[in-house]
Design an enzyme around this catalytic site. Structure first.
Site, PDB file in Angstrom:
ATOM      1  N   ASN A 110       2.711  10.980 -28.716  1.00 38.93           N
ATOM      2  CA  ASN A 110       1.768  11.280 -27.637  1.00 38.93           C
ATOM      3  C   ASN A 110       2.067  12.641 -26.989  1.00 38.93           C
ATOM      4  O   ASN A 110       2.616  13.514 -27.630  1.00 38.93           O
ATOM      5  CB  ASN A 110       1.680  10.161 -26.609  1.00 38.93           C
ATOM      6  CG  ASN A 110       0.275  10.115 -26.012  1.00 38.93           C
ATOM      7  OD1 ASN A 110      -0.012  10.835 -25.086  1.00 38.93           O
ATOM      8  ND2 ASN A 110      -0.596   9.308 -26.584  1.00 38.93           N
ATOM      9  N   ARG A 111       1.695  12.836 -25.722  1.00 38.36           N
ATOM     10  CA  ARG A 111       1.578  14.198 -25.179  1.00 38.36           C
ATOM     11  C   ARG A 111       2.722  14.610 -24.260  1.00 38.36           C
ATOM     12  O   ARG A 111       3.253  13.781 -23.523  1.00 38.36           O
ATOM     13  CB  ARG A 111       0.251  14.328 -24.417  1.00 38.36           C
ATOM     14  CG  ARG A 111      -0.941  14.148 -25.347  1.00 38.36           C
ATOM     15  CD  ARG A 111      -2.253  14.070 -24.612  1.00 38.36           C
ATOM     16  NE  ARG A 111      -3.343  14.017 -25.595  1.00 38.36           N
ATOM     17  CZ  ARG A 111      -3.772  12.893 -26.166  1.00 38.36           C
ATOM     18  NH1 ARG A 111      -3.241  11.735 -25.850  1.00 38.36           N
ATOM     19  NH2 ARG A 111      -4.736  12.922 -27.073  1.00 38.36           N
ATOM     20  N   HIS A 136       1.956  14.472 -30.376  1.00 36.13           N
ATOM     21  CA  HIS A 136       2.613  13.875 -31.550  1.00 36.13           C
ATOM     22  C   HIS A 136       3.587  14.816 -32.264  1.00 36.13           C
ATOM     23  O   HIS A 136       3.604  14.907 -33.495  1.00 36.13           O
ATOM     24  CB  HIS A 136       1.570  13.360 -32.552  1.00 36.13           C
ATOM     25  CG  HIS A 136       0.746  12.205 -32.035  1.00 36.13           C
ATOM     26  ND1 HIS A 136       1.223  11.263 -31.145  1.00 36.13           N
ATOM     27  CD2 HIS A 136      -0.541  11.836 -32.284  1.00 36.13           C
ATOM     28  CE1 HIS A 136       0.281  10.371 -30.885  1.00 36.13           C
ATOM     29  NE2 HIS A 136      -0.807  10.696 -31.553  1.00 36.13           N
ATOM     30  N   HIS A 211       1.914   5.324 -36.115  1.00 38.16           N
ATOM     31  CA  HIS A 211       0.519   5.588 -35.744  1.00 38.16           C
ATOM     32  C   HIS A 211      -0.404   5.168 -36.878  1.00 38.16           C
ATOM     33  O   HIS A 211      -0.798   5.971 -37.711  1.00 38.16           O
ATOM     34  CB  HIS A 211       0.340   7.072 -35.418  1.00 38.16           C
ATOM     35  CG  HIS A 211      -0.952   7.353 -34.714  1.00 38.16           C
ATOM     36  ND1 HIS A 211      -2.171   7.169 -35.311  1.00 38.16           N
ATOM     37  CD2 HIS A 211      -1.212   7.773 -33.458  1.00 38.16           C
ATOM     38  CE1 HIS A 211      -3.119   7.477 -34.451  1.00 38.16           C
ATOM     39  NE2 HIS A 211      -2.564   7.849 -33.319  1.00 38.16           N
ATOM     40  N   ASP A 284      -7.711   5.071 -24.327  1.00 43.77           N
ATOM     41  CA  ASP A 284      -6.713   5.962 -24.922  1.00 43.77           C
ATOM     42  C   ASP A 284      -5.599   6.122 -23.887  1.00 43.77           C
ATOM     43  O   ASP A 284      -5.422   7.188 -23.306  1.00 43.77           O
ATOM     44  CB  ASP A 284      -7.349   7.321 -25.268  1.00 43.77           C
ATOM     45  CG  ASP A 284      -6.442   8.154 -26.165  1.00 43.77           C
ATOM     46  OD1 ASP A 284      -5.316   7.704 -26.443  1.00 43.77           O
ATOM     47  OD2 ASP A 284      -6.869   9.256 -26.583  1.00 43.77           O
ATOM     48  N   GLU A 353       0.402   1.789 -30.517  1.00 41.10           N
ATOM     49  CA  GLU A 353       1.660   2.502 -30.749  1.00 41.10           C
ATOM     50  C   GLU A 353       2.718   2.081 -29.732  1.00 41.10           C
ATOM     51  O   GLU A 353       2.543   2.277 -28.541  1.00 41.10           O
ATOM     52  CB  GLU A 353       1.417   4.005 -30.630  1.00 41.10           C
ATOM     53  CG  GLU A 353       0.287   4.501 -31.510  1.00 41.10           C
ATOM     54  CD  GLU A 353      -0.400   5.723 -30.902  1.00 41.10           C
ATOM     55  OE1 GLU A 353       0.235   6.777 -30.797  1.00 41.10           O
ATOM     56  OE2 GLU A 353      -1.570   5.604 -30.504  1.00 41.10           O
TER      57      GLU A 353
HETATM   58  C1  FUC Z   1      -3.511   8.633 -30.117  1.00 45.22           C
HETATM   59  C2  FUC Z   1      -4.254   9.187 -28.956  1.00 45.22           C
HETATM   60  C3  FUC Z   1      -4.799  10.511 -29.109  1.00 45.22           C
HETATM   61  C4  FUC Z   1      -5.062  11.067 -30.458  1.00 45.22           C
HETATM   62  C5  FUC Z   1      -4.179  10.525 -31.510  1.00 45.22           C
HETATM   63  C6  FUC Z   1      -4.587  10.803 -32.891  1.00 45.22           C
HETATM   64  O1  FUC Z   1      -2.160   8.498 -29.888  1.00 45.22           O
HETATM   65  O2  FUC Z   1      -3.545   9.101 -27.753  1.00 45.22           O
HETATM   66  O3  FUC Z   1      -5.817  10.792 -28.202  1.00 45.22           O
HETATM   67  O4  FUC Z   1      -6.371  11.098 -30.803  1.00 45.22           O
HETATM   68  O5  FUC Z   1      -3.776   9.234 -31.348  1.00 45.22           O
END
Ligand code: FUC
Length: 388
Positions: A110-111, A136, A211, A284, A353
């Site tokens: 994630n971010r 990611h 993922h 999300d 996730e």
């Molecule tokens: C998830 C989301 C994101 C993104 C990614 C591919 O973890 O939080 O927005 O699109 O997957």
């Protein structure tokens, strides 16, 4: 007589052909073919690994991104369904625009806001790959790497694959040489067990996760909006418009984020006056898990349960992680085509996730994601399949 001979020869030929190329085992299972995955790239060999248990449940993995490529589970009509998105060759994976079908992502899943964090008083600038933030692990994150892989049978007799990667000091901006392994094990209870293990030679941060896009219909032609889902969480982490957590932990009570009782994914996703869903264009978000156990799975709490009435397939997720990111696939546009011609349509694959919270390195009230030399990072997550 002669005609009969020809007929049985033709039938035998068909059987051989089917076993050899379709891989259909009479259960609806169409295996991905090893030859389509044998490829050398970046001086490393990409391969396909197939694990099967005594019930016929079959998992196929590739070391490109340490990913799950196919996951055939029993459905209520007696056939097996492949409940994950994927592609049918190494080339298709390498060329796909979407790098997040099935892999392990990291170093940080994630971010991370502005791709920046401070550790022991030093600020680090990571690479950025989405709105000036890192997503990611960056463009060259774990999902794009060719891992070393070893297929084996574990002490309990279960088929397994261990994938290992050295992520070098400075890679995507992260400090420390990090060695990570991810072991996938298939059990006789129809569970895919994912065990992570990592060490570093300098302080760093780490938050790897699996993922995978799941669709319990077994085809992306059908929307996942019909899946009934439970998330065992009283809270979630609201975000800004770039999906970076504000730092708040908000209660799910009285909101469309409340999945404490089984609810169809699509039932409330378009609630127009609920800001978090407007910002995410749907689900999300990261849920803050209650860490409740259901009496099974020592050392792991139940995170979520997903059930598709059309196939009877149930997926339960157990983990030792504090968070669960649920992404409903609203960003998909149908432009990518995967295995068996499956079109990756909007809301036809969900990611669930298990993780630390997004942007945790920049929020003191979130769990730590710091890994230091001498420590070992571990994560234990189970995706358990059954029928209702
Ligand atoms: C998830 C989301 C994101 C993104 C990614 C591919 O973890 O939080 O927005 O699109 O997957």
């Amino acid at each position: 007589m002669t005609r009969n001979l020809i007929r049985s020869a033709a039938a035998a030929l068909l059987a051989v052909t089917c076993a050899g190329c379709c891989g259909n085992k009479g259960t609806g299972i169409e295996l991905l073919q090893e030859e389509a995955f044998n490829k050398t790239a970046d001086g490393k060999v990409i391969s396909l690994y197939t694990l099967e248990n005594s019930n016929g449940m079959t998992v196929q993995l590739t070391n490109y991104g340490a990913r799950i490529a196919a996951l055939w589970v029993p459905s209520s009509d007696g056939s097996f369904k492949d409940v994950v998105w994927g592609y049918d060759s190494a080339d298709a994976y390498l060329n796909a625009k979407d790098k997040y079908s099935g892999p392990v992502v990291g170093r940080y899943g994630n971010r991370i806001k502005d791709g920046k964090f401070t550790l022991d008083g030093k600020e680090y600038q990571l690479t950025v790959n989405e709105n000036g933030n890192q997503l990611h692990g960056g463009k060259g994150g774990f999902s794009t790497r060719i891992w070393d892989a070893e297929q084996f049978t574990d002490a309990a007799g279960n088929p397994a694959v261990k994938m290992t990667l050295l992520s070098k000091d400075g890679e995507e901006g992260y400090p420390g040489n990090l060695t990570i392994s991810v072991t996938y094990t298939l059990t006789p209870e129809n569970e895919v067990v994912i065990d992570y293990n990592a060490t570093t030679d300098a302080p760093t941060i780490l938050n790897p996760t699996s993922h995978v896009y799941y669709n319990l219909h077994g085809t992306s032609a059908k929307s996942t909006d019909s899946h009934l889902m439970t998330i065992y969480a009283d809270g979630y982490t609201p975000t800004d418009a770039e999906l970076i957590p504000t730092g708040e932990i908000a209660p799910v009570e009285g909101t469309p984020m409340d999945f404490r009782t089984a609810t169809a994914i699509g039932a409330r996703m378009d609630t127009p006056d609920f800001e978090p869903l407007r910002l995410g264009k749907g689900y999300d978000h990261n849920w803050v898990l209650n860490k409740t156990t259901d009496g099974t799975h020592t050392g792991a709490h139940i995170a979520a349960e997903v059930y598709e009435p059309g196939t009877g397939i149930v997926m339960k997720i157990y983990t030792d992680q504090p968070g669960l990111q649920f992404y409903a696939g609203q960003g998909m546009d149908g432009k990518e085509t995967g295995k068996r011609g499956d079109i990756h349509n909007v809301r036809s694959g969900i990611a669930l996730e298990t993780q630390n919270f997004p942007d945790a390195p920049n929020h003191e009230n979130f769990p730590s994601s710091v890994l230091r030399p001498g420590e070992t990072y571990t994560q234990h997550t189970v995706y358990a399949f059954s029928l209702k």
